[in-house]
Design an enzyme around this catalytic site. Structure first.
Site, PDB file in Angstrom:
ATOM      1  N   ASP A  93     -11.077  -2.717 -37.771  1.00  0.00           N
ATOM      2  CA  ASP A  93     -11.105  -2.409 -36.345  1.00  0.00           C
ATOM      3  C   ASP A  93     -12.314  -3.035 -35.665  1.00  0.00           C
ATOM      4  O   ASP A  93     -13.443  -2.620 -35.900  1.00  0.00           O
ATOM      5  CB  ASP A  93     -11.141  -0.881 -36.201  1.00  0.00           C
ATOM      6  N   ASP A 143      -9.527  -7.258 -28.991  1.00  0.00           N
ATOM      7  CA  ASP A 143      -9.452  -6.095 -29.865  1.00  0.00           C
ATOM      8  C   ASP A 143      -8.399  -6.319 -30.945  1.00  0.00           C
ATOM      9  O   ASP A 143      -7.304  -6.788 -30.656  1.00  0.00           O
ATOM     10  CB  ASP A 143      -9.094  -4.866 -29.013  1.00  0.00           C
TER      11      ASP A 143
END
Ligand code: NAG
Ligand code: NAG
Ligand code: NAG
Ligand code: NAG
Ligand code: NAG
Ligand code: NAG
Length: 485
Positions: free
Chosen positions: A161, A363
């Protein structure tokens, strides 16, 4: 046309297709299930085989054998729920595409609401709250890798992440609550190199600043990190050996040993944090890797990509770089300067101010790219016009441009090119243009933010097949076409 042509020349993926057209204009290109049949001579459209957008059942690159010396280098990246996932034989509930869309909206709200690192204020909107025991993923990763912790090494499958910093895994004895996972929980007693981080130490204070958590501790540093939807991980802050490959070993890696995890994490064992903060994996390995990492996310669940640390990356012939920016409100996110969008070879008339108002972050965990309302409206209008021959289907959630393509075997899609400062164009791979909700509902895989002040987000769907190089040290981010399939 001049602008388009020059941007096209700069773009190696386009060149590959042109060469392909010159060489063998009617042969099928087949890449692990994803089929692009042809592209028109001006390269403003893709012709794809619709069946290749269907979820895959078989992994075409079998996962590596597990075991200490067998961690791959670079790390093999698999879609969490696909047939290539190391989690596939666990008890994973595969979320439906509708649930993935719901999760994605939660993710976006989480990213936008994490201002001032105040993680207790996130997600006040009950409309998107989902039950914490629903077994859904948070969408924090969507993509998983295997890492090793401890001595001897215990192996774990974690989501990676770029939107969060702290790495954590579920630990025994799990005095609180842990979610089911495929591997046994980390057993710290079985690791000879394990130690806990003392309360009041620099590392502990740094962690508290990174997670915005001011929980008091007495002897051992504790943490608690919330992910905005009611899910969280809490436990103590530990040090142990991190193994990424037999030659990539980090003796005093700091991570969260989660003993109380309310999980929307599927059956993955934890999270690998790749944000900019000091506690992230990228920062902790800076001496070896120099603040550089890269990944390639596969276009289908039947293939795999990679996560590479350091300059070992470089599978693509040419990387196009754009500045990596810091937003002082969210210093741990990776921001880019997006400048425009072209659809079907035509640059849309969008004022540059539309992109600069809130900025755009990249992201790994958000699926669908989010744009400022004005930018999205222009994209949607051009896309609808290009797709006007196809029957529309109902909208779902934020996906408002959907088609019933069930009567077609091949579909012609306009190219979508995202422009970044300066001369860096992301010519979205055809697998990143539509999101399949069902066999009768394929939707444009972009969405508009509710407000101009919400961050634009370059989602993982649009990053698929590109080598994405985060050269944090040099302040630049690069895209290389054809990094994986
Ligand atoms: C690593 O892979 C090799 C070859 O597949 C295998 O012989 C070995 O047992 C594996 N090691 C571990 C610890 O599983
Ligand atoms: C798999 O899930 C079912 C239903 O929740 C449960 O009864 C079973 O014990 C689980 N099996 C494993 C190995 O976790
Ligand atoms: C964080 O959020 C809580 C709850 O909304 C609020 O009471 C607190 O003042 C906020 N703290 C900061 C630093 O903004
Ligand atoms: C954890 O490791 C210790 C030391 O090796 C061992 O005695 C214990 O049985 C292990 N616990 C579990 C649950 O495997
Ligand atoms: C990160 O670490 C560096 C070096 O230890 C330090 O100078 C810097 O202030 C730290 N940043 C934060 C946000 O803790
Ligand atoms: C989708 O299109 C197919 C073929 O044209 C048609 O049979 C079907 O009824 C449509 N389904 C929906 C939900 O619109």
């Amino acid at each position: 046309m001049a602008t388009n042509y020059s941007s096209f020349l700069r773009f190696p993926f386009g060149l590959v297709l042109v060469l392909f057209l010159i060489g063998c204009s009617s042969k099928k290109v087949e890449a692990n299930g994803f089929k692009e049949l042809t592209a028109d001579v001006h390269y403003h459209s893709h012709v794809i085989e619709l069946s290749s957008l269907m979820p895959a059942e078989v992994c075409s690159t079998p996962p590596k054998v597990s075991g200490a010396e067998n961690l791959s280098k670079p790390l093999q990246v698999a879609h969490k729920y696909g047939p290539c996932s190391p989690l596939k034989n666990g008890n994973t509930t595969i979320p439906s595409p509708h649930q993935i869309v719901l999760d994605d909206e939660i993710r976006v709200k989480y990213l936008n609401s994490k201002t001032s690192k105040n993680q207790t204020t996130v997600l006040q909107d009950s409309a998107v709250r989902i039950p914490a025991n629903s077994g859904l993923s948070l969408g924090t990763g969507n993509f998983v890798v295997n890492i090793g912790l401890g001595t001897p090494m215990q192996e774990f499958t974690v989501e990676f992440d770029t939107g969060s910093d702290l790495t954590w895994i579920q630990c025994q004895p799990c005095s609180g609550q842990c979610h089911r996972q495929k591997d046994p929980y980390f057993n710290r007693s079985a690791s000879s190199t394990h130690s806990s981080v003392p309360c009041g130490s620099n590392d502990c204070n740094q962690l508290k600043s990174a997670t915005g958590n001011s929980q008091a501790c007495t002897t051992t540093c504790t943490y608690r990190i919330g992910y905005g939807d009611g899910s969280y991980s809490g436990g103590y802050y530990a040090r142990d050996k991190l193994t990424l490959s037999s030659s990539d070993v980090f003796p005093n890696f700091r991570f969260g040993c989660g003993e109380n995890n309310q999980g929307l994490f599927g059956t993955s064992d934890g999270l690998l944090g790749l944000g900019r903060d000091n506690v992230s994996t990228v920062s902790q390995t800076i001496q070896k890797y120099g603040n550089i990492f890269s990944y390639c996310l596969p276009s289908t669940t039947s293939s795999t990509g990679y996560l590479a640390f350091g300059s070992q990356a470089g599978t693509t012939p040419r990387i196009f770089n754009t500045p990596l920016l810091v937003n002082s409100n969210r210093p741990n996110f990776y921001f880019l300067s997006m400048t425009g969008i072209s659809v079907g070879g035509k640059k849309l008339a969008i004022s540059p101010a539309v992109f600069t108002t809130s900025g755009t972050l990249i992201d790994s965990g958000t699926v669908v790219t989010r744009l400022a309302p004005t930018a999205y409206a222009a994209l949607r209008s051009a896309f609808r016009q290009a797709m006007s021959n196809y029957p529309r289907a109902v909208s779902t959630s934020f996906m408002d441009t959907c088609y019933n393509l069930s009567g077609y075997s091949n579909v012609v899609l306009p190219t979508i090119v995202l422009h970044f400062y300066r001369y860096t164009d992301l010519n979205v791979h055809p697998s990143g243009i539509l999101f399949q909700l069902s066999s009768t509902q394929h939707c444009l895989a972009f969405a508009g933010n509710r407000a101009d002040t919400d961050f634009g987000i370059l989602g993982n769907k649009q990053q698929q097949t590109f080598e994405v190089v985060y050269n944090v040290a040099a302040g630049k981010l690069g895209f290389g076409a054809g990094g994986c399939r």
